[in-house]
Design a protein around this motif. Sequence first.
Motif, short mmCIF file in Angstrom:
data_model
loop_
_atom_site.label_atom_id
_atom_site.label_comp_id
_atom_site.label_asym_id
_atom_site.label_seq_id
_atom_site.Cartn_x
_atom_site.Cartn_y
_atom_site.Cartn_z
N GLN A 147 0.82 -1.21 0.00
CA GLN A 147 0.00 0.00 0.00
C GLN A 147 0.85 1.26 0.00
OE1 GLN A 147 -3.54 0.19 0.01
NE2 GLN A 147 -3.28 -1.95 -0.60
N VAL A 148 0.47 2.19 -0.84
CA VAL A 148 1.11 3.51 -0.83
C VAL A 148 0.25 4.41 0.07
CG1 VAL A 148 1.62 5.53 -2.27
CG2 VAL A 148 2.13 3.23 -3.11
N TYR B 51 4.35 10.92 -0.16
CA TYR B 51 4.28 12.19 -0.91
C TYR B 51 3.01 12.35 -1.71
CZ TYR B 51 6.00 16.48 -3.10
OH TYR B 51 6.19 17.77 -3.47
N TYR B 52 2.13 13.17 -1.20
CA TYR B 52 1.04 13.72 -2.00
C TYR B 52 0.62 14.98 -1.29
CZ TYR B 52 -3.53 14.63 -3.99
OH TYR B 52 -4.59 15.25 -4.59
N THR C 185 6.86 1.48 -7.74
CA THR C 185 6.22 2.09 -6.56
C THR C 185 5.00 1.29 -6.13
OG1 THR C 185 6.92 4.27 -7.33
CG2 THR C 185 5.17 4.23 -5.67
N PHE C 186 4.21 0.87 -7.11
CA PHE C 186 2.96 0.18 -6.79
C PHE C 186 3.12 -1.34 -6.78
CE2 PHE C 186 1.39 4.27 -8.55
CZ PHE C 186 0.83 4.73 -7.37
N ASP D 169 8.57 3.52 -1.59
CA ASP D 169 9.49 4.65 -1.40
C ASP D 169 9.94 5.26 -2.72
OD1 ASP D 169 9.40 4.67 1.33
OD2 ASP D 169 11.01 3.17 1.53
N LYS D 170 9.74 4.52 -3.80
CA LYS D 170 10.16 5.06 -5.10
C LYS D 170 9.29 6.23 -5.56
CE LYS D 170 13.00 1.90 -7.63
NZ LYS D 170 13.20 1.29 -8.95
#
Lengths: 645, 605
Positions: free
Chosen positions: A176-177, A182-183, A306-307, A312-313
Amino acid sequence: MLVNYKNQLFKYLQMAVELEHSTIPPYLTALFTIGPDDNMEAWQIIRSVVMEEMLHMTLACNILNAVGGSPAIDDPRFVPSYPVELDFKPPKGKDRKFEVQLLPFSKKGIDIFLDIEMPKELLPTNLMAFNLEQVKEMDIPGLTIGEFYHLVELTLEKLCHEYGEENVFSGDPALQVGPEHYYGSGGEILKVHNLKTAKDAMELIVEQGEGAPEDIWDGDHTHFGQEEEVAHYFRFNEIKKGQYYQEGDDPKSTPTGPKMNIDWDAVKPMIPNPKAMDFPPGSPARELATEFNMLYSQFLGVLHDTFNGQPDKMRQSVGMMWQLKHLSEALLNIEVSENPRQVAGPPFEYVHKSLRKEQKQPTVAIPKAYSVKPGAGPNPLPTIPEGFKLPFFYSSLYNVAVFYEVPVEQVQPYLEGTGLRPAIFEEGQAVVTYNFQHYTGQFGAGSSITQEVELNILSIPESLYGHSAEVSFRQFVLGDDQTKVIGNHRVWVPCDSPLAIKAGKELFGEPKFLTSFEVDMPSLNGEGDTGKWNFTIKGPDDAPGDICTVKVDISNLEPETSYMSPITEYGKHQGKLIGCRWNILQPMPAFFLRKNQSDRATLTLGNSKHPMRMDLEKLLGDAPPAAVRVYASAPVATQGRAYFP
Amino acid sequence: MASSIKYDVAIVGAGISGSIVAKELAKQGYSVLVLEAGTAKELSYGKYRDYLHHYYKNLIKIPNSPYPNNPNAPQPLVTDAAPIAPDKPDTTGYFVQKGPTPFQSSYTRSQGGTTLHWLGTCLRMLPTDFKEKTLYGHGRDWPVSYREMMPYYRMAEGEIGVSADVEEQQFHGLQFEPGYVYPMRKIPQSYLDQKFGSWINGMEFKYEGERHKVNVVSTPQGRNSTPNPKYNNGEGYQPRGAVGADDLGQRCEGNSACVPICPVQAKYNALKTLKNAVDHGVEVRSQCVVSSIDWDRSSGKVNHLSYKRYKSTDSAEYVEETATASLYVLAAHAVENAKLMLASDMESTSKLVGKNLMDHPVLLTWALAPEAIGAFRGPGSTSGIPSLRDGAFRANRSGFRMEIGNWGWNWPTGAPYAQLATAVSSDKLFGKELRHHMFTLVQKMHRFGFLIEQEPQESNCVTIDPKYKDKLGNFRPVIQYDLNDYEKDGMLAARELSRQIYQKSGCTDYTEYDSSRPGFLKWKGEQLWWQGAGHLAGTHVMGDSKDSSVVSPDQRCWDYPNLFLVGCGNMPTVGTSNPTLTMTALTFKAVESISRELKSLSITA
């Protein structure tokens, strides 16, 4: 079987990710074609929408990961070729089809955006609830994005009901992101791990896009305490009508709030749906467009990672988005036709992995000539401390050097952190050498005699690895390394002159200390040329006794001519590695010692407690001497024997 | 007519302290008026874009470059300062400078105040900073302790939105309440910070028989980062974006332009608080320069404020109006507060109005790193070296905070533009060769800034003189300023520390001070050069007695019972931290006393 339904679900959710992504290039293109001084309000609106589309894509990936799927992003099928037709299919009745294009900021473009974000309430017909089995796979089920997500939601509910929630949401939570990755814009990244969080995520997507049911406002104020904001469809409608919505307006009314200034002509006139191939090979537009596509595809690769387990990417992708923006701006400044005036633009085309270069490091152009004037670059001459003058001239020099071949492990600890590495010769051996110097410095006020010994390790700076000549030990001693990259790292330098110690320390950072010597060496003024060079290094006052006694005897040995000078000496100055050359202005005799000649150069350790004594023991071990090199400068004048005139 | 309304509170100045007082009291339901000298009227994103365009077009990128000069409410510029001839005041800029040393700091007279161009550093003061006189025999003691300030620091960090990891900030005895976290996680440290950390962490600075361990530590910043979900007992924190464009600037984007203007407002500025105040019903009147305070000579009570409302910056035409309230708050800036009191004949028993002007003189040193360190990326500074902020040595010389700059030699030399100009005009480089030259040079640039603690001294002061007035006829501040031996000795230690660090890290020192520039000095055989930090403080000092201070610990004037002063002027000392956070904390403390006073006057919201 759950597995079969899941496969169906994966397809829908993959489609969701693709659908969210497919809106980003057209929105970004409109955004980038607005100049920095124009259409500020429209710019702000489009920017806010495109940021939220990025959020939606992230949320769709989180849902897909939560149910055990894996988003495929770095894939040719992922990237639409614009213009692309979106085909929304209801279970019954007519499709809703329209073409999505990459267009500059324009009325036509805004109409397309309105089609994309269309809420159900504004459709001409009302529709029946979905029936899973009736939906074809490849087209978008539902008449709007909202309906499509509604279908996904129904599917999830049905599966949870039949197979248990934990079996449906079986994905790895580590995929999970979250907000920590970062958003920063409307809404918030939600992590998905069960039916409720999946529904929250979809509700967020639909409300930001189409508004809360029967409402123009999105839910960000209620859910996240953010400023009041209308949903995407209505934000685009504000641009179309040139007027903001205000409290009390409803989805079917036109906006009645403050007016907004729109100048439809203040736009960069980009050609529609640009492709790299549209531009002539070798032209700046072609090169930049190709670079853009390459970077865009690499960027998709980073998003894919990333997904798929490396959240972290996300940070790395942020920098790439900036680069994509800069490239887009560069493309939009290139005129490709004069009448009507048209400019190039970002093509958003997929480049297959095998055709991609690794992400380019910034290229450094190689200049045609190199400026070496002071201040031209980052390599100024080292400073000379006050009170010293370089070069230093020796008016006489007596010198004897002994070389030992030793295992590399013996010297390595002495070079750690120096920026130097041991030079290794043909048998894999390192070389330790010491030399005794007795020299005269001639000054205005008279001369001074200095004696010193350097204990050295032959070494190479890390930055110059590969730059030395490839030579054997023998060749080195005879002087064949004319690159002068192999030089002396000084481990200890006992010396009997305070001034020379100060010079050595301040100019070269030498580990120099004050002590005295006992010497017996050949001299034309002595007992004839005996070939015997003997010296004893006394311990300094705080470590009395002898450090060592060296006896060298070269009588009757066959000399070979060494042209080793200049000899490279490494040291430290202002915290940096520094190099210097010691020039002995004549050839020097060198003697290579065979095994049975080791008595020709002996070193006897003394009883001083000075650390140099211990280091000599460690560095030399039981290695026999391998070579000797001597030098006695020629007298510059003689006074002959008297005679009777 | 504006003057017919009596407000509960009238505040002078719409900077950070004025906006906080206004917002907090309006939230409690009080009627609040803010008088602002600057021109900005609307709190819109469009206004902010005007600042951006002004900045882009301005060739000299000094801190006030985005904020146009206004002859009706003039502001000092760092470019005004020049060496001062004895007995000949320098009147070039807004300040009248009497020297002997030119004062080099500036501030901004506009809505949002100087937070429009601040860097955003949010360090707390050290516990020892509150009792320096007792511990080290220098400076002054505060009438409050660090422990008493802790809850206010928390409020300040919440208001500004500070990004930091609490576990990294516990040095020199700094304590936090158990479980406390900052609103947002720390801003990632720059590549250059990490490189320096790997080169020097743990090294010992040896100086005059002392040994100090040196470590690179991340700096708390008023700049949006990733919200910490643990903040406020698990409630989390919602970052505030640009005023009028909230979805912009919710995260720092690394635009590398924090000073003089963050293009997306990811960096806190007081417009955010002011917007909040206005949303709670505060009335802000712009283009109203308060010129005097009318007060009753027997009771000391303020009757009203007189201000000049000007029509435009193009003419000095104005109308005079008055504002009446139950309580008055001066939040106009350390210098402007003192100036306004002096202009209104409001001396204090202690005679300390305008005295004790302090700043952090900043010693700059610069070097080339042994490899590319990615200069000019990220916020202006993301780390510092706190090792020399405190120690027994403060009995003999100033402590200092060491800031690690992320923007190469920009501050001391005007890099990269200056080097580019030299390369083109003197070295005749162009094309690829020029690019190569700049590429290699710029990437290795590195700068340290040493913020030297300045002691409060009565001789450093703001006064007024009828000879010197601005276009509207308001007084211009007359400044007397110098550095003392204690501070210069601190600077010497700083210079030596820079050398030892360059030695250890393999950097080549390129520091070279131009003797013709203001701030150049020779001290004990060493050439030094300092710049102003914009940390003006001390001009209406807070203390426990009427005889030795201007305001009480409640930040109320000892001599004028319905007048409160807020801002850095109240700070007895500046310690070694940038003062905004501490001043903000003090302002929250002032809000409590103002609110208490309103209640005791039986004024109910």
